[in-house]
Design an enzyme around this catalytic site. Structure first.
Site, mmCIF file in Angstrom:
data_model
loop_
_atom_site.group_PDB
_atom_site.id
_atom_site.type_symbol
_atom_site.label_atom_id
_atom_site.label_comp_id
_atom_site.label_asym_id
_atom_site.label_seq_id
_atom_site.Cartn_x
_atom_site.Cartn_y
_atom_site.Cartn_z
ATOM 1 N N ASP A 1 0.843 -1.196 0.000
ATOM 2 C CA ASP A 1 0.000 0.000 0.000
ATOM 3 C C ASP A 1 0.882 1.252 0.000
ATOM 4 O O ASP A 1 1.168 1.802 1.034
ATOM 5 C CB ASP A 1 -0.907 -0.002 1.231
ATOM 6 C CG ASP A 1 -1.932 1.100 1.219
ATOM 7 O OD1 ASP A 1 -2.122 1.737 0.172
ATOM 8 O OD2 ASP A 1 -2.549 1.330 2.275
ATOM 9 N N GLU B 1 -2.768 10.624 -0.965
ATOM 10 C CA GLU B 1 -3.968 9.786 -0.954
ATOM 11 C C GLU B 1 -4.322 9.418 0.476
ATOM 12 O O GLU B 1 -5.497 9.414 0.866
ATOM 13 C CB GLU B 1 -3.734 8.521 -1.792
ATOM 14 C CG GLU B 1 -4.976 7.655 -1.999
ATOM 15 C CD GLU B 1 -5.135 6.531 -0.991
ATOM 16 O OE1 GLU B 1 -6.087 5.753 -1.128
ATOM 17 O OE2 GLU B 1 -4.315 6.442 -0.057
ATOM 18 N N GLU B 2 -3.287 9.121 1.261
ATOM 19 C CA GLU B 2 -3.508 8.695 2.640
ATOM 20 C C GLU B 2 -3.941 9.842 3.549
ATOM 21 O O GLU B 2 -4.298 9.611 4.703
ATOM 22 C CB GLU B 2 -2.234 8.046 3.201
ATOM 23 C CG GLU B 2 -1.781 6.796 2.458
ATOM 24 C CD GLU B 2 -2.692 5.597 2.657
ATOM 25 O OE1 GLU B 2 -3.738 5.738 3.310
ATOM 26 O OE2 GLU B 2 -2.354 4.506 2.156
ATOM 27 N N HIS C 1 -1.229 -1.027 6.629
ATOM 28 C CA HIS C 1 -0.810 0.138 7.421
ATOM 29 C C HIS C 1 0.073 -0.236 8.616
ATOM 30 O O HIS C 1 0.167 0.542 9.568
ATOM 31 C CB HIS C 1 -2.025 0.936 7.900
ATOM 32 C CG HIS C 1 -2.651 1.770 6.822
ATOM 33 N ND1 HIS C 1 -3.550 2.780 7.074
ATOM 34 C CD2 HIS C 1 -2.503 1.747 5.471
ATOM 35 C CE1 HIS C 1 -3.928 3.338 5.925
ATOM 36 N NE2 HIS C 1 -3.306 2.716 4.934
#
Length: 487
Positions: free
Chosen positions: A290, A324-325, A449
């Site tokens: 990710d 994006e996060e 994450h």
């Protein structure tokens, strides 16, 4: 993938069937025939043959080295992000692209202190993650007793605190039922001094930072705890009073970020195909699945397409999104900056998200949003990808186009969108095991994450398969526009 967790919605559509052992093998590429002007599939076949997992792994390894050499993450505005972006820029430039940095600024949040201690009945250190845009404690922190809702453990309504005095106390609630933002508003209304939330994942040591959205709703210090630590607190509370001390502080900052944009030098601008993935990570992980894996595969697709720009009819725009996060900031900025003509000329958007999940599902975005059908043409994109996999005898399942990745700004702007995602915190249903292999009841990515999202966390088989599928789809739409009847 955007760290504002909620359960992804899945469609029931499944294509084909295959023994689990075969699914785990790397897809055999469709051999590309000699170039022929009469073959409309030539570019799609060529890209699906030339784009491979091992070639893209070279870029993924470079991202890993850059990330670990510059702080261990690629948070927007960080040296890690800059190092990865420099690699993308050089690789694209060497391939003949002109790379544009699309710069923007956005309100951000920097953590100052994240500590918590159980002081009674036992001394125990906890490991909270302060929610983005949460209210901070004072420098002295908060010392108070623990309380739980009297009603539902999720604490989503004032009625959950009826008959329970939580004034000045630290409330512990469970995830689920409503947004974290609402939980802390309700707890504050009941008089709580702070809120801790049990993320309640099957992995007892997993924790994920949540977000207060919108930031103006922030009322009290709010943080998440692992299931293991939350259960220890609950066990102690069942025996008597529990005392805690919290030091949860942050400061609001402005971050400068930038997307990387590279267009093919040929192709009709009025039928632009955008292929995108986010390059940033959260602060708790090196973020290889990710989302470095997707960014690396996209880079290889761009590199291979550069050899055939004379064959394309529709311009292809490759975009590596920043932030994006932090709430899809980079992709939203890009869409917001499009003129009316540019927006109308954007034929479709293809999104790559978490394409190497270790306990993967072969998920293809299904043309549906939580509110109904995505813009017309989205289902056509789904069919293109599904049909590719069906020809490879590889089953797929559908995944809803929710607000957790960079397709969302495009959809809200009325642009058709689709793509692939191997999965995050969703638990694999038993019925998926015969289709994809792996382990039922476990997360599709147990390192979502987390610090363990390293190169070892990326599944090479699905990485290769998704890469070839998006290469095929990119090549197809670089030559063939979406059917106007499908839009």
């Amino acid at each position: 993938m955007n760290g504002h967790p909620s359960k992804p919605r899945r469609s029931g559509r499944i294509l084909s069937s295959l023994a689990a052992g075969a699914v785990l093998l790397t897809t055999a590429a469709t051999a590309a025939p000699p170039a022929a002007a009469s073959d409309p599939w030539w570019l799609a076949k060529t890209l699906a043959s030339d784009v491979t997992g091992p070639k893209a792994w070279h870029h993924l390894k470079a991202f890993s080295e850059a990330t670990h050499a510059h702080g261990g993450n690629r948070v927007s505005g960080s040296p890690g992000y800059d190092a990865a972006a420099a690699y993308v820029t050089k690789t694209l430039t060497d391939a003949g692209y002109q790379v544009r940095r699309q710069e923007f600024t956005f309100p951000d949040y920097e953590m100052v202190a994240e500590t918590a201690t159980e002081t009674a009945p036992v001394g125990r250190e906890l490991h909270p993650l302060l929610a983005y845009f949460s209210v901070s404690t004072t420098e002295a922190g908060i010392s108070a007793t623990l309380a739980e809702p009297a009603g539902k453990a999720t604490g989503c309504t004032p009625e959950d605190y009826t008959g329970r005095d939580v004034t000045g106390k630290i409330v512990l609630v469970d995830a689920g039922g409503c947004a974290t933002s609402l939980k802390q508003v309700v707890a504050a209304g009941a008089g709580a001094a702070a809120l801790l939330m049990n993320v309640n994942y099957t992995n007892p040591t997993m924790n994920i930072r949540h977000r207060i959205v919108p930031p103006e709703q922030a009322r009290i210090p709010t943080a998440t705890l692992t299931r293991a630590e939350a259960q220890e607190l609950k066990a102690d509370a069942a025996k008597g009073e529990v005392s805690l001390h919290l030091d949860l502080r942050s400061r609001r900052i402005t971050t400068k970020g930038y997307n990387l944009i590279a267009d093919t030098p040929t192709g009709d601008e009025a039928n632009t195909v955008v292929v995108g993935s986010h390059l940033d990570s959260v602060d708790t992980t090196p973020g290889m699945n990710d989302n470095a894996a997707a960014a690396a595969m996209q880079l290889e697709i761009a590199r291979q397409l550069a050899r055939h720009t004379g064959k394309i009819k529709n311009r292809v725009r490759f975009a590596w999104w920043d932030a994006e996060e932090k709430g899809l900031v980079g992709s939203q900025y890009h869409v917001d900056q499009l003129s009316r003509r540019e927006r109308d000329g954007t034929s479709l958007y293809l999104n790559l998200e978490m394409i190497g999940s270790p306990n993967f599902a072969r998920q293809v975005y299904n043309g549906q949003t939580p509110g109904g059908p995505a813009p017309a043409g989205s289902r056509q994109i789904t069919k293109t990808i599904d049909d590719y996999f069906a020809r490879q005898n590889l089953p797929t399942v559908g995944l809803e186009l929710d607000d957790r990745s960079d397709h969302s700004p495009f959809i809200k702007a009325g642009i058709p969108a689709g793509g692939v995602n191997a999965g995050a915190e969703t638990l694999k249903p038993a019925e998926w095991v015969p289709l994809f292999g792996g382990k039922a009841g476990e997360m599709l990515d147990h390192c979502y994450h987390q610090s363990c999202d390293t190169l070892d966390n990326v599944n090479p088989a699905i990485f290769d398969q998704f890469g070839r599928a998006i290469a095929w789809t990119t090549g197809h739409y670089a030559v063939e526009a979406l059917d106007p009847r499908g839009r």
